[in-house]
Write an enzyme that holds these catalytic residues in place. Sequence first.
Site, PDB file in Angstrom:
ATOM      1  CG  HIS A   1     -10.519 -12.107   5.479  1.00 24.55           C
ATOM      2  ND1 HIS A   1      -9.506 -12.461   4.626  1.00 24.55           N
ATOM      3  CD2 HIS A   1     -10.070 -11.066   6.211  1.00 24.55           C
ATOM      4  CE1 HIS A   1      -8.485 -11.640   4.827  1.00 24.55           C
ATOM      5  NE2 HIS A   1      -8.797 -10.798   5.778  1.00 24.55           N
TER       6      HIS A   1
ATOM      7  CB  CYS B   1      -4.168 -13.109   7.420  1.00 23.26           C
ATOM      8  SG  CYS B   1      -3.571 -11.550   8.122  1.00 23.26           S
TER       9      CYS B   1
ATOM     10  CD  GLU C   1      -1.921  -0.702   3.284  1.00 21.52           C
ATOM     11  OE1 GLU C   1      -2.088   0.304   3.964  1.00 21.52           O
ATOM     12  OE2 GLU C   1      -2.638  -1.709   3.344  1.00 21.52           O
TER      13      GLU C   1
END
Length: 772
Positions: free
Chosen positions: A713, A745, A624
């Site tokens: 998620h 993750c 990012e």
Amino acid sequence: MTAATVKVKAKSITLHNLGFPRIGNKRELKFAQESYWKGETNAEQLLATAAQLRRKNWQWQQGLDWVPVGDFSLYDQVLDTSFALGNLPKRVANLSGSELDNYFRVARGRSVNDSACQCVHAGEMTKWFDTNYHYIVPEVTADTTFSLNSERLLAQLAEAKAQGVNAKPVIIGPVTYLWLCKEKDASDRLTLLAQLLPVYQQLLAELAEAGADWVQLDEPVLVTELDANWQAAFAIAYQALANTVHKHPVKLLLATYFGTLADNLTLTVNLPVAGIHYDAVRGRAELPTLLAALPADKVLSLGVIDGRNIWKTDLTATLDYLQPLVADLGERLWLAPSCSLLHVPVDLANEEKLDGDILSWLAFARQKLAELLLLGKALNDGRDSVATALADNVKAVNSRRNSTRVHNPAVKAAVNSITAAQGKRVSGYTERAEKQAQHLQLPLYPTTTIGSFPQTKAIRQARLAFKKHSISLAEYQAKMKAEIEYSIREQEKLGLDVLVHGEAERNDMVEYFGEQLEGYAFSQFGWVQSYGSRCVKPPILFGDISRPQPMTVAWITFAQSLTDKPMKGMLTGPVTILNWSFVRDDQSRRQSCLQLALAVRQEVQDLEAAGVNVIQIDEAALREGLPLRKADWQHYLDWAVEAFRISANGVKDETQIHTHMCYSEFNDIIAAIADMDADVITIETSRSDMELLDVFEEFAYPNQIGPGVYDIHSPNTPTQAQIIKLMQKAAERIPAQRLWVNPDCGLKTRQWAEVIPALQNMVAAAKALRSA
Ligand code: GLN
Ligand code: ZN
């Protein structure tokens, strides 16, 4: 001088704002949204809170010549634009309920959380340019049609006017809107321009009719590299809009921000609009070129106050460079913040715990508007008219500039004497890998996790109790140790190969480190909207970074003492710490990043000295940080990779360095990732069915990879068969000897009851793969 000329002069500089944070001083919008979604309040109550917030925001902007209207949003301004243009995904077209229901369905998959929610899949979310604000990506197909729904904007315009606000409607410009759209089929979104423009034309006509004098059209895409077709789209679009405003008089202010115009500069200044807003903070060096090219009839709005950071403006220096421009441009000069103030917190006055020094260096949205008014007054009425305020500003700016809390000569010296050797491992990957294999004795397809285990209610309560001083440090530590022990016993039962301590003691992967580093400060209420009702409170990196003492060693060695399995020490990397903070504007990002790298390096070396043989340095946010223009990518990647390497590479060959990234679209930066030279990288891949690993067919990634096989998620449990299939796909692209098996993750947002079966399947899958 006659009184009349004085009066004219006093009006010469126009002051305006591009957008104001809508979350409210105390995150009122967040709480209103969430209670509406829970069904605790109704739409009327939500809309009433929204109206109160707008009223307050407009009051706070009093004194400006033009105040933004339409910048307020119940979720996202890009989604608002999609609604205004009648561009909704087909999946919500035939659902019952109000427009507000559909709005939240597109935003978050459902409106109110009831059993009859008529859930749909939410629109994709992505970052608004290089900010940490996420918008809902508009969807288009070849047969997308647009139709105007101007109700919301017109209502807010009327509301503002009724409150005596000098309202300037703000909308996303047509080209940027199209550019943000994502094609859901093989079509080309640019072909929709011809259909889109009449809707914008009609909107402008209606705004003119409703009495708007100026309309701000945001076109930040002009600070990115545009190909000839997109550049042409600008010329076509703005000619069409010019035709409309010729018949329905309203003046257009085209707003660009977040960077320079470069190749798009000539195009931009010659678009048939009445004025251009330009980001003079990020574009300062380009300003002379812009001024030289600007046609003599155009208003130039200069964004001179940084809308992306929280530092006070050096008003004297700003006045010094503006003064000659006032002489040249006269009334054509407008001043504003560089971009919408959406990206900074609302009000510094809320802060009670920041110490006096640091407080005096900062400006949040309201303070930035006060600075703007000061600049205007100084330019219109002379600096003497605001002498005291300017003197205070000089004092604050100098205090920061000269503070020994900002400048630590030892840190600067350490950065200046960084050597190439510090960024290099002793041996190359192959040699290291052999030594690590000897040392760690791991099986083929070793299993591990990414660091965090569920942050249970008990953990959060203990942290809160400690913060409120209702339990002692010793009690708090004992509770965290119990959590760590619990996670280790669970990992042992699961049969994982490389264990983690579970990060129970961390509330946030950046804040945890920031709080222990010199050079960081934390606000209490410095919230910034990230998306919808989600706000983040970025730590403030204000000074040279040093690490007074080890930050993680006690926790990791405690964890290691409980087990014979290798323990993976867990750190956040320098690039991620930097990218998720408000950073210094008095030195380059690279410089701050290298300072962070040296601090992390010390931690890595202390972990190694304490007997930790596997160390993961998370670089979740490396991607990012990529600049908006591709031409600038390499420079960023060079220093980001350098910083990572300095943090990681001060260890023996036997110590295995891992890194983790929460995404895997790194096709375009794969060479840089390889250059980081981590022994193992874990990435998010499960949802993409390993397709994202295609890049490895062309690029021979040299080291080990753990492609995520468990979508953290989702509450769903991946089956053993699914995991095996994913790993087999991975093994088609990467030799099995270099593959790890792990989730996408960290598991902090999941429940233990979800995590255990998923990891059981993962370990079973690895065992099956080994014996296959
Ligand atoms: N180690 C961190 C965790 O497991 C990584 C989080 C992240 O990549 N965002 O939570
Ligand atoms: Zn991650």
